[in-house]
Design a protein around this motif. Structure first.
Motif, mmCIF file in Angstrom:
data_model
loop_
_atom_site.group_PDB
_atom_site.id
_atom_site.type_symbol
_atom_site.label_atom_id
_atom_site.label_comp_id
_atom_site.label_asym_id
_atom_site.label_seq_id
_atom_site.Cartn_x
_atom_site.Cartn_y
_atom_site.Cartn_z
ATOM 1 N N VAL A 89 7.215 -8.969 4.859
ATOM 2 C CA VAL A 89 7.890 -9.418 6.079
ATOM 3 C C VAL A 89 6.924 -9.404 7.259
ATOM 4 C CG1 VAL A 89 9.788 -8.978 7.672
ATOM 5 C CG2 VAL A 89 10.094 -8.549 5.215
ATOM 6 N N ASN A 90 6.780 -10.565 7.921
ATOM 7 C CA ASN A 90 5.905 -10.669 9.088
ATOM 8 C C ASN A 90 6.658 -10.520 10.405
ATOM 9 O OD1 ASN A 90 3.203 -11.223 7.968
ATOM 10 N ND2 ASN A 90 4.218 -12.993 7.068
ATOM 11 N N GLY A 91 7.954 -10.794 10.403
ATOM 12 C CA GLY A 91 8.778 -10.576 11.581
ATOM 13 C C GLY A 91 8.691 -11.704 12.589
ATOM 14 N N GLY A 92 9.526 -11.603 13.616
ATOM 15 C CA GLY A 92 9.528 -12.611 14.665
ATOM 16 C C GLY A 92 9.854 -13.990 14.127
ATOM 17 N N LEU B 131 7.898 -15.758 12.343
ATOM 18 C CA LEU B 131 6.942 -16.039 11.267
ATOM 19 C C LEU B 131 7.601 -15.974 9.898
ATOM 20 C CD1 LEU B 131 3.990 -13.812 12.569
ATOM 21 C CD2 LEU B 131 4.393 -16.244 13.027
ATOM 22 N N PRO B 132 7.192 -16.845 8.980
ATOM 23 C CA PRO B 132 7.717 -16.763 7.607
ATOM 24 C C PRO B 132 7.145 -15.560 6.877
ATOM 25 C CG PRO B 132 5.991 -18.426 7.746
ATOM 26 C CD PRO B 132 6.244 -17.956 9.149
ATOM 27 N N ALA B 133 7.883 -15.108 5.878
ATOM 28 C CA ALA B 133 7.423 -13.986 5.056
ATOM 29 C C ALA B 133 6.485 -14.490 3.963
ATOM 30 C CB ALA B 133 8.623 -13.278 4.436
ATOM 31 N N PHE B 134 5.656 -13.580 3.441
ATOM 32 C CA PHE B 134 4.807 -13.869 2.293
ATOM 33 C C PHE B 134 5.445 -13.247 1.048
ATOM 34 C CE2 PHE B 134 1.211 -13.352 5.576
ATOM 35 C CZ PHE B 134 1.332 -14.669 5.982
ATOM 36 N N ASP B 135 4.926 -13.633 -0.111
ATOM 37 C CA ASP B 135 5.416 -13.061 -1.363
ATOM 38 C C ASP B 135 4.748 -11.713 -1.644
ATOM 39 O OD1 ASP B 135 7.004 -15.301 -1.810
ATOM 40 O OD2 ASP B 135 5.438 -16.333 -2.956
ATOM 41 N N GLU B 136 5.532 -10.807 -2.197
ATOM 42 C CA GLU B 136 4.965 -9.538 -2.656
ATOM 43 C C GLU B 136 4.414 -9.733 -4.061
ATOM 44 O OE1 GLU B 136 6.474 -5.191 -4.177
ATOM 45 O OE2 GLU B 136 7.671 -6.180 -2.623
ATOM 46 N N ALA B 137 3.191 -9.292 -4.286
ATOM 47 C CA ALA B 137 2.527 -9.522 -5.572
ATOM 48 C C ALA B 137 1.994 -8.219 -6.150
ATOM 49 C CB ALA B 137 1.391 -10.528 -5.405
ATOM 50 N N LEU C 141 0.858 -1.178 0.000
ATOM 51 C CA LEU C 141 0.000 0.000 0.000
ATOM 52 C C LEU C 141 0.896 1.230 0.000
ATOM 53 C CD1 LEU C 141 -2.646 -0.966 2.732
ATOM 54 C CD2 LEU C 141 -2.648 -1.542 0.306
ATOM 55 N N ASN C 142 1.095 1.792 -1.173
ATOM 56 C CA ASN C 142 1.955 2.974 -1.290
ATOM 57 C C ASN C 142 3.328 2.705 -0.682
ATOM 58 O OD1 ASN C 142 2.433 5.583 -2.183
ATOM 59 N ND2 ASN C 142 1.762 6.523 -0.268
ATOM 60 N N GLY C 143 3.855 1.501 -0.945
ATOM 61 C CA GLY C 143 5.165 1.122 -0.452
ATOM 62 C C GLY C 143 5.171 0.550 0.950
ATOM 63 N N GLN C 144 4.024 0.447 1.603
ATOM 64 C CA GLN C 144 3.938 -0.051 2.968
ATOM 65 C C GLN C 144 3.292 -1.438 3.000
ATOM 66 O OE1 GLN C 144 2.644 3.269 5.878
ATOM 67 N NE2 GLN C 144 1.728 3.883 3.940
ATOM 68 N N PHE C 145 3.672 -2.227 4.015
ATOM 69 C CA PHE C 145 2.987 -3.492 4.251
ATOM 70 C C PHE C 145 1.610 -3.191 4.847
ATOM 71 C CE2 PHE C 145 7.445 -5.262 5.285
ATOM 72 C CZ PHE C 145 7.722 -5.424 3.945
ATOM 73 N N TYR C 146 0.600 -3.889 4.371
ATOM 74 C CA TYR C 146 -0.767 -3.668 4.866
ATOM 75 C C TYR C 146 -0.843 -3.843 6.374
ATOM 76 C CZ TYR C 146 -5.612 -4.815 6.002
ATOM 77 O OH TYR C 146 -6.856 -4.872 6.598
#
Length: 708
Positions: free
Chosen positions: A590-593, A595-601, A399-404
């Motif tokens: 990136v979810n952090g901690g 947790l695994p990361a998700f793919d950017e789409a 979202l405008n360069g930010q993670f939701y």
């Protein structure tokens, strides 16, 4: 391997909660050990004020609780992120076949007043702490086969909110009445449904009793909670936050509804006409679909029959309404009528290509919060019926360069942890542009003051009919045909190409005069079941049941058209539900901690000479119908050749028309995708009467429409 640095209390940087808490997977089955789990999990049964099933005991609502262990151990008080989602405890995937099986079945007469049984509250005989309860709880209480959905495991969204657990928030999930583990009946759009989830908020705030199990004897308190709650979720789960917010319940500090419903009538219908998918037009379909309580093996035959009889009566009640608004049937689900009770803020999220939950819904929510004088922001993206981060599909969009989730994190950290950040300084509108998905624009308000008028320069009469075969249209190509050329089924009114870009934002209103040209009203215009709906649903627009002429439908499209093909983001499937995505960065979300990361789409584009910007449906039998759903109450008997004035409100949109492109208004009869009852009729349109009021972000010169 680098050692993780954990914390026993939340840590905030840049106004956001940081991933400093360890995490234990709730799906690990036999490996799950409550004694060592970093995430404490257990279920509670919240007592409601209702006795819907008349067993003399107040109905209980099951909720799954997930809390960082540190909060349960007393190191800090955790706020609650609550998703109220009727699907999450399991669904009945045989919904279409079930509706056919019961269409002609006879049930005992169910009096809706039976739902209003009174019962005294239980009196607890003991209490148990959260940790004690978690140590006694087996994972099968929250992670079990869903018999109605290919044996998938539920709560099916168990890990949708892990991002928040590792940052110190508690996560609560409930399916409400009628779901497996809860009492009562699933009653779509009712006060019962709303209040089931309101009760959970009250328990979290410390104002209501919950029990350790369904016997309802041992009380358990949310003493790990700071009493502050945010509600979020998509679709049905985006609807319930708004419903609960309109009760003014204490403890609900903010909501983040994603593609949620503000009014159930407008979700199913528009201005007296069908809007939704044909085989799902009866609310009883959705009620059955969400009723995983049917799979409760402890229920007697009578209890199961009572649920079925209630669902059947729900069908019969809706059949009396036809496609018109009825205050008694639809009023409780018209949540915006209680806007004055709202006491919380809202961050509303919506996909502009969502043809499941219409974009009108988020605009009605936005207006409701404005009416209530509460803080409201909205984020609109170019996607379909999705959340900007989709954990179950392992991808997200920026979202405008930010993670939701970072955006939501900052928002709820402010409201639930009282973090002083710039959450309330967010722009009131953040919008992804249709011409460049990497570009986002901001506005001070969704409601704009400027408008552009489109006026027809044509005279005479245009006639459109419902002959699909002659027009060469089907569910697969309706938009393709209507977007490019006029046919016997649809007439196009097109502007000259724009010299400067114009951004449309809000609700377009089409004005026209039209009349029934031809059709056999005595025989209900010879109805046909083109979409294989069950016979019960097919009775929805039957004049012999509703006692009135109904559903002489027109569909209106606003299109961006150009002589040259251009790239656009739009749905690609016949049901208009899918905008494909492509991965642009593996592990980019990136979810952090732990947790695994998700793919950017990003969204895939198509290359065509048109793009449907927005659409609407209206019944010519409802000339009084306007923007507000309750204006669609009164219908008339159409007489051939008798003209009436119509104001048709298209679904809300934000769209920039590029230089060299034109706007086209298409007025058609039936849309095969949203056609329960195919009828044979024709409609006459007074060409000179066709006008449109188009809200724009900046003043633009008015335009002339020509017939093409």
């Amino acid at each position: 391997m680098e050692e993780k640095c954990y914390s026993k209390v939340p840590v905030f940087e840049n106004g956001m909660a940081q991933p400093v808490f360890p995490f234990t997977d709730g799906k690990s089955g036999e490996k799950y050990d409550a004694k060592t789990s970093d995430t404490v999990r257990y279920c509670v049964y919240v007592e409601s004020d209702y006795d819907m099933d008349g067993d003399g005991k107040r109905d209980l609502v099951k909720a799954l609780i997930q809390v960082p262990r540190s909060a349960v151990e007393g190191n800090y008080k955790a706020p609650a992120l609550f998703e109220a989602r009727p699907y999450c405890a399991g669904v009945q995937e045989d919904g279409y076949q079930h509706m056919k099986d019961v269409a002609e079945k006879e049930y005992r007469k169910f009096d809706m007043e039976e739902l209003n049984h009174k019962a005294d509250p239980r009196v607890p005989t003991g209490s148990i702490s959260a940790m004690e309860l978690a140590l006694k709880t087996d994972p099968s209480d929250w992670y079990y086969p869903d018999k109605g959905n290919n044996n998938s495991m539920v709560y099916e969204n168990l890990e949708n909110f892990n991002y928040y657990l590792v940052r110190g928030f508690a996560v609560i999930v409930s399916a409400g009445f009628g779901a497996l583990g809860s009492d009562g009946f699933n009653f779509v759009g009712s006060d019962f449904e709303r209040d089931a989830f309101k009760c959970v908020v009250e328990w979290l705030h410390g104002d209501r009793t919950a029990y350790a199990d369904r016997t309802g004897t041992t009380e358990t308190k949310a003493d790990w909670c700071n009493g502050k709650v945010a509600m979020t979720g998509r679709s049905y789960a985006g609807t319930m936050p708004f419903a609960v917010a309109t009760t003014g319940v204490e403890g609900l500090k903010t909501i983040v509804p994603v593609a949620g419903i503000a009014d159930w009538y407008t979700q199913q219908n528009m201005q007296g006409a069908q809007r939704y998918w044909p085989k799902e037009m009866l609310n009883s379909f959705l009620a059955y679909y969400c009723s995983s309580r049917y799979n409760d093996e402890t229920l007697s035959e009578k209890q199961l029959d009572d649920i079925a009889a209630f669902h059947h009566e729900l069908s019969l009640q809706q059949l009396k309404c036809g496609f018109d608004y009825d205050p008694e049937f639809w009023g409780s689900g018209n949540y915006r009528l209680n806007a004055d009770k709202i006491k919380c803020s809202a961050l509303i999220v919506q996909g502009l290509n969502d043809e499941n939950v219409s974009t009108k819904q988020f605009e009605m929510m936005y207006r409701s919060f404005k009416q209530a004088g509460q803080t409201v922001k909205t984020i609109v993206h170019q996607g379909p019926h999705i959340t900007p981060t989709m954990p179950n599909k392992n991808y997200g969009i920026l979202l405008n360069g930010q993670f939701y989730d970072d955006v939501v994190n900052k928002w709820i950290s402010h409201y639930l942890f009282d973090v002083e950040n710039d959450a309330e300084e967010m722009p009131e509108v953040l919008a992804q542009t249709n011409y460049d998905q990497k570009k986002w624009e901001t506005e001070k308000s969704w409601l704009v003051s400027d408008s552009m008028k489109l006026n027809s320069a044509e005279s005479g009469e245009a006639v459109i009919d419902t002959d699909w075969e002659k027009a060469g249209i089907s569910a697969e190509n309706f938009d393709d045909v209507m977007g490019i050329t006029s046919t016997n089924m649809g007439k196009r009114y097109v502007t000259a190409p724009f010299e400067k870009a114009v951004t449309v934002q809000g609700t377009v209103c089409l004005k026209m005069r039209a009349a029934l040209k031809d059709g056999d009203a005595e025989c209900d215009f010879h109805p046909e079941n083109r979409n294989d709906a069950d016979t019960l649903t097919m009775k929805l627009g039957n004049s012999k049941i509703s006692g009135k002429m109904d559903d002489v439908e027109v569909a209106v499209l606003l299109c961006d058209v150009c002589d040259e093909e251009f790239d656009s983001i739009q749905t690609v499937d016949p049901e208009r539900n899918i905008v494909p995505v492509e991965v642009v960065k593996e592990g980019g979300i990136v979810n952090g901690g732990d947790l695994p990361a998700f793919d950017e789409a990003e969204f895939k584009t198509v290359h065509k000479k048109y793009r449907v910007i927005t659409r609407a449906f209206a019944d010519l039998c409802n000339p009084e119908a306007g923007y507000e759903p309750e204006t669609a109450q009164n219908s008339i008997e159409l007489k051939k050749g008798e003209y009436h004035d119509y104001n048709i409100y298209l679904n809300a949109t934000r769209y920039t028309v590029q230089p060299g492109h034109s706007l086209a208004i298409v007025i058609a009869t039936e849309d095969p995708v949203n056609c329960l009852i195919h009828k044979t009729y024709s409609v006459a349109i007074d060409n000179a009467s066709v006008k449109a009021e188009v809200p724009v972000t900046k003043a633009a010169e008015d335009r002339t429409l020509t017939l093409k």
